[in-house]
Scaffold this active site. Structure first.
Site, PDB file in Angstrom:
ATOM      1  N   TYR A 152       1.399   2.807  15.623  1.00 18.69           N
ATOM      2  CA  TYR A 152       2.160   2.997  14.382  1.00 18.69           C
ATOM      3  C   TYR A 152       3.607   3.454  14.577  1.00 18.69           C
ATOM      4  CZ  TYR A 152       2.116   8.147  13.819  1.00 18.69           C
ATOM      5  OH  TYR A 152       2.330   9.479  13.941  1.00 18.69           O
ATOM      6  N   HIS A 191      -3.762  13.946   0.860  1.00 17.21           N
ATOM      7  CA  HIS A 191      -4.027  13.052   1.993  1.00 17.21           C
ATOM      8  C   HIS A 191      -2.862  13.066   2.983  1.00 17.21           C
ATOM      9  CE1 HIS A 191      -5.320   9.586   4.307  1.00 17.21           C
ATOM     10  NE2 HIS A 191      -4.178   8.977   4.057  1.00 17.21           N
ATOM     11  N   THR A 242      -4.845   6.523   0.154  1.00 18.43           N
ATOM     12  CA  THR A 242      -6.085   7.300   0.108  1.00 18.43           C
ATOM     13  C   THR A 242      -5.982   8.432  -0.907  1.00 18.43           C
ATOM     14  OG1 THR A 242      -6.380   6.793   2.421  1.00 18.43           O
ATOM     15  CG2 THR A 242      -7.696   8.597   1.544  1.00 18.43           C
ATOM     16  N   ASP A 266       0.846  -1.191   0.000  1.00 17.77           N
ATOM     17  CA  ASP A 266       0.000   0.000   0.000  1.00 17.77           C
ATOM     18  C   ASP A 266       0.882   1.241   0.000  1.00 17.77           C
ATOM     19  OD1 ASP A 266      -2.427   1.283  -0.071  1.00 17.77           O
ATOM     20  OD2 ASP A 266      -2.677   1.308   2.105  1.00 17.77           O
ATOM     21  N   GLU A 324     -10.829   3.919   3.451  1.00 19.97           N
ATOM     22  CA  GLU A 324      -9.865   4.695   2.671  1.00 19.97           C
ATOM     23  C   GLU A 324     -10.202   4.484   1.208  1.00 19.97           C
ATOM     24  OE1 GLU A 324      -5.863   3.626   3.940  1.00 19.97           O
ATOM     25  OE2 GLU A 324      -5.926   5.234   5.425  1.00 19.97           O
ATOM     26  N   LYS A 376      -4.706  -1.980  10.128  1.00 21.49           N
ATOM     27  CA  LYS A 376      -4.898  -2.008   8.682  1.00 21.49           C
ATOM     28  C   LYS A 376      -5.195  -3.392   8.135  1.00 21.49           C
ATOM     29  CE  LYS A 376      -3.787   2.264   7.595  1.00 21.49           C
ATOM     30  NZ  LYS A 376      -4.553   3.080   6.660  1.00 21.49           N
ATOM     31  N   GLU A 427      -9.310   4.214  -2.289  1.00 23.17           N
ATOM     32  CA  GLU A 427      -8.073   3.979  -3.039  1.00 23.17           C
ATOM     33  C   GLU A 427      -8.390   3.307  -4.369  1.00 23.17           C
ATOM     34  OE1 GLU A 427      -4.787   2.164  -1.051  1.00 23.17           O
ATOM     35  OE2 GLU A 427      -5.347   2.929   0.938  1.00 23.17           O
TER      36      GLU A 427
HETATM   37 CA    CA Z   1      -4.208   2.704   2.819  1.00 23.00          CA
END
Ligand code: CA
Length: 430
Positions: free
Chosen positions: A252, A141, A359, A134, A207, A261, A209
């Protein structure tokens, strides 16, 4: 070999004006035929076409396909071919189903075997995804998130404008449209809390995408050049990369996204080829502050694609509200730059990998591609048309992504990518 199907070509199959799937699209998918067989499919309008039966009857004989390419429950064997073969197959399908092909149109007995209305087919995951990466390629964003989580004055970290930032995700929990997803449990800790606590996420977010699906890259550790990268990209899907913002904010640091995620991501079930999107090329945002390093410099005009995107929230038993309208053309780093960067260190790219764009937010509030940005981390809840408010996604909300490219009388779309959040599982009983 031609690769853009003439915009004036018509099919003898019915296609409504609003359809995402005219004969110029010819996307690829997979599913269970009414006979119970799992096969590869395409569609024109609402008619689904069994590619396995077309292959068995030798219509693809001249294309150079491996045996039993479409008699499979995913597109992976097809993806393992090179672009000229993908094109030959798509062109052949367009020829078979074009209005000029009277002989085929009148072959009702055979057509009854290979055509089926979409309502009678179970459409499933089109790909057995090998690896999932990803990216984080939308400047708007990244700036919004940096402003919220760190410092508005230094929202973009220094590396962001020099390379397509990304991380390796997991492929085990990526689903096709229609999936119900349990609200994940996890560790959370607000800055004001002394200790973390455990429980269902209170900040479930979508999100918006677009993901690209790869063909094979070099096997010997050679990298994929930015100019040739699109030869290794089969097509695009819509991708909802579900996220749990409260879990994310605590976990994170320092290594990046993890359990916030990987509980679920959802893709649209029809892979739309880059060839179908060729008429909708759009220039990338200018990259001169700074200039990218030479291996990321891309000379081609129109490295991005003008695909209009929208997100709707549909609460249980209520009507849908469109809460975001964005566009894939806003991406700062193109898909070719993402793939070239991914392989520059010798990382092997396999056919059937999924790469998310990150995103896709546009410049204004109505074009932000996540609730985190739309509600500014819960500070500015939005109103839905049924009178309720949302800061994040509630239980039994269905989130629906749509995308289509439109120009004059041509519309190429993706269909829907819909998934529903349902209440969390109790971890104690498992
Ligand atoms: Ca993402």
């Amino acid at each position: 070999m031609k690769y853009v199907i003439d915009s004036k070509l018509e099919s003898f199959l019915p296609v409504s004006q609003q359809s995402d799937f005219p004969i110029q699209n010819i996307p690829f998918g997979a599913g269970t035929w009414p006979s119970g067989e799992k096969v590869c499919l395409t569609r024109i309008g609402d008619t689904v076409i069994n590619l396995s039966l077309i292959e068995k009857n030798d219509f693809f004989q001249h294309c150079g396909l491996k045996k039993h390419t479409f008699n499979q429950n995913t597109l992976n064997t097809f993806l393992s071919h090179k672009k000229p073969i993908w094109r030959a197959v798509r062109n052949t399908i367009a020829e078979i189903f074009s209005k000029g092909n009277k002989e085929f149109e009148k072959n009702i007995d055979f057509r009854k075997k290979i055509e089926c209305h979409i309502s009678k087919i179970s459409i499933e995951m089109p790909i057995n995804i090998g690896d999932y990466t990803d990216f984080y390629a939308s400047k708007e964003h990244a700036t919004n998130v940096g402003s919220m989580f760190r410092d508005p004055k230094n929202a973009l970290l220094p590396n962001w404008s020099h390379l397509p930032v990304g991380y390796h995700g997991r492929s085990s929990t990526i689903f096709s449209t229609g999936k119900e997803i349990h609200r994940p449990n996890g560790q959370k800790k607000k800055p004001s809390d002394d200790f973390p606590f455990f429980g269902p996420s209170e900040k479930i977010d979508f999100e918006l995408e677009v993901g690209f699906i790869t063909g094979s890259g070099p096997r010997n550790g050679d990298c994929i050049s930015v100019e040739s990268a699109e030869d290794s990209i089969f097509g695009l899907v819509l991708l909802n990369d579900w996220s749990a913002r409260d879990i994310q904010q605590w976990e994170y640091v320092p290594l990046g996204p993890f359990l916030a995620k990987n509980f679920a991501s959802c893709i649209s079930p029809w892979v739309v080829t880059l060839d179908a999107l060729e008429p909708f090329r759009s220039n990338r945002p200018v990259q001169n502050d700074p200039n990218p390093l030479p291996y990321l410099q891309q000379s081609r005009i129109g490295a991005n694609f003008n695909i209009e995107l929208q997100v709707g929230i549909k609460p249980e038993g209520s009507e849908e509200t469109i809460i975001c309208e964005s566009n894939f053309k806003y991406m700062y780093w193109s898909i070719a730059q993402q793939l070239a960067h991914h392989s520059i260190n010798g990382c092997i790219i396999n056919s059937g990998d999924l790469m998310g764009s990150g995103t896709i937010s546009g410049p204004s509030k109505g074009s932000y591609g996540s609730m985190l940005e739309i509600s500014w981390n819960g500070k500015e809840p939005i109103h839905l048309s049924d009178g309720t408010k949302r800061s994040f996604i509630e239980d039994n909300d269905t989130v629906i992504l749509r995308g289509s490219a439109i120009k004059e009388n041509l519309k190429i779309g993706f269909g829907e990518c819909a998934s529903k959040i349902i209440p969390s599982k109790s971890w104690k009983t498992r």
